[in-house]
Design an enzyme around this catalytic site. Structure first.
Site, PDB file in Angstrom:
ATOM      1  CD  GLU A 173      40.587  16.706  13.181  1.00 30.73           C
ATOM      2  OE1 GLU A 173      41.209  16.300  14.183  1.00 30.73           O
ATOM      3  OE2 GLU A 173      39.885  17.733  13.199  1.00 30.73           O
ATOM      4  CD  GLU A 294      35.899  17.917  13.631  1.00 33.24           C
ATOM      5  OE1 GLU A 294      36.510  18.628  14.468  1.00 33.24           O
ATOM      6  OE2 GLU A 294      36.126  16.715  13.473  1.00 33.24           O
TER       7      GLU A 294
END
Length: 507
Positions: A173, A294
């Protein structure tokens, strides 16, 4: 009651199903590792301190690959802290989750757990505070046979043979302002390219995933993917996607909640389009694969709990979402959608495995149990083998402000030709009406017999599983299935997730 149809044909395939779609995620966050999968002194703990009851539930869940050690934790992690004698490992401040990391579980301990539960490891490298040099050193330590300082260091730590970790994530991320050392797409694209280049020189057999956007609704989504892939497209195999499902205050209805299945389908398709546009610009025939590494429901325990806590505690209880029957329906629908995108989506990891937004919950020193979302995942992981067939759905539906008319029926079909077995996964999104469903399995054998039929249904969509009532929401038999040749007929209860497995009758 209303009528619906599902039609598949053996000649119309989406793609072979990659079993790594049934992956999970273990991060050094809250009680996921410590007092989660690892609890020395627990009555079921093994010689490494890993809980046997959690290991057994992990095997039952059917997870095929596990992402580790993060997550946000990864962007500040020094891999050297988690190898060597445990009594010499440093204690560190974890700036991702404002906790103290003891490093008592590291590379070798986690690999021992992977072997214990029979799961493939997916490791990540820190591209936040560190970079290509540390990444290639970590890979050399793990995978090189011997004869170098780092591979011999591994051998001195008790692992004579290479660890053989084949799937690696290039950071986590990196577009997020919450990330340790957030990067611009140009910065990340460059470092991802150089890291991938060095890691492939160390071990050409590995697979590499670059960071896509942290969410579909990130302001930088699209531009981030395009600019990152401009740099590293030729050097990576996968682009990652992350998505957590919420209930916005403006619309908390179950109908809109379940519409997030379509939102994430569009996320996948849009990301594929961006990746293919980069391929076109580069005159490349390569088609990048996706890793949805995720995903889960997460909104009740999301805000405030991960802020800095006094005293930098060890393994505090963070992000411990308690899941409902409604959540399980969305998880089931997401799995059908994932399977229907098996041509490009090859890996997916439910976040996380234990205690932290997880299908498995534990009490320190006590019980472990299955949350509601455990069940659709375990059913899909158990029965989905083979080729995903193109599902044609004909169903009434309901209006949604974002996606227009949505069918009540979500479905996927996976055919295992080697076993002569076909699994049908079904979600009835109608909250009030039973579905009279006709299923046509063309070209899969003129006669079929039932192997398994289960439904997940609760009259209370807010029902949860707890240590005191661990089976309040659990699969039940799905009765009344009529089979005639290639045709199946079944009635699905409102707001239900269903699995039907049949096999061809051999002459």
């Amino acid at each position: 009651m209303f009528e619906a149809q599902l039609i598949v044909d053996r000649d119309f395939s989406v793609a072979p199903l990659d079993r790594r779609l049934f992956g999970v995620f273990v991060e050094h966050l809250g009680r996921c590792v410590y007092n989660g999968i690892h609890e020395p002194g627990h009555p079921t703990a093994d010689e490494h301190g890993f809980r046997g009851d959690v290991a057994e539930l992990t095997r039952e869940l059917g997870a095929t690959i596990v992402r580790y050690p993060g997550g946000n934790f990864m962007s500040g992690y020094n891999w050297e802290d988690g190898v060597g004698p445990k009594d010499q490992r440093p204690r560190r401040l974890d700036l991702a989750w404002f906790s103290t990391e003891t490093n008592q579980v590291g590379t070798h301990e986690f690999m021992a757990w992977c072997r214990k539960v029979g799961i493939e490891p997916m490791f990540g490298v820190n591209l936040g505070t560190r970079g290509p040099d540390e990444a290639r050193h970590y890979l050399e330590y793990c995978n090189h046979p011997g004869g170098t300082a780092l591979s011999d260091l591994r051998r001195s730590h008790g692992a004579e043979e290479p660890l053989g970790i084949k799937f690696w994530c290039l950071g986590n991320e990196m577009d997020g302002p919450w990330q340790i050392c957030q990067k611009s797409p140009e910065e990340y694209g460059r470092i991802a390219k150089e890291t991938a280049k060095l890691m492939r020189w160390v071990d050409p057999s590995i697979e590499l995933a670059a960071c896509g956007s942290s969410a579909y609704d990130m302001p930088s989504y699209g531009a981030w993917e395009d600019r990152v892939l401009e740099h590293c497209f030729e050097f990576v195999d996968y682009l990652s996607l992350h998505s957590y499902f919420v209930k916005p205050p403006a619309d908390t209805s179950t109908e809109s909640f379940l519409a997030q299945i379509e939102t994430n389908a569009r996320y996948i398709e849009d990301t594929v389009a961006i990746a293919d546009s980069v391929a076109t610009r580069k005159r490349s025939t390569k088609r990048l694969k996706l890793s949805f590494d995720e995903w889960n429901v997460w909104y009740r325990a999301r805000h405030g709990e991960h802020l800095k806590q006094a005293g930098w505690p060890e393994a505090p209880p963070l992000l411990e979402e308690v899941y409902t029957a409604e959540d399980a329906l969305l998880i089931g629908g997401m799995l059908t959608m994932f399977m229907n995108h098996a041509d490009r989506l090859k890996v997916a990891c439910m976040a996380q495995l234990c205690n932290v937004i997880a299908p498995i919950m534990t009490e320190p020193g006590g019980a472990a149990w299955r949350q509601t979302i455990f069940h659709p995942f375990a059913q899909a992981a158990r029965w989905a083998h083979g080729e995903v067939l193109r599902a044609v759905v004909k169903s009434p539906g309901y209006a949604n402000t974002r996606h227009g008319e949505l069918p009540y029926l979500c479905a996927s079909v996976v055919d295992d030709a080697a076993r002569g077995q076909t699994a049908v996964f079904l979600l009835n999104r109608s909250l009030t009406d039973e579905m009279d469903l006709s299923i046509t399995l063309r070209g899969l054998g003129l006669a079929r017999e039932l192997v398994k039929a289960e439904q997940l249904h609760s009259t209370d969509l807010d029902a949860t599983n707890t240590a005191d009532a661990p089976e309040r929401v659990a699969p039940q038999a799905l009765d009344g299935i009529a089979i005639e040749g290639e045709q199946l007929r079944v009635k699905l209860r409102p707001a239900s997730w269903n699995v039907i497995v049949t096999k061809a009758v051999r002459a």
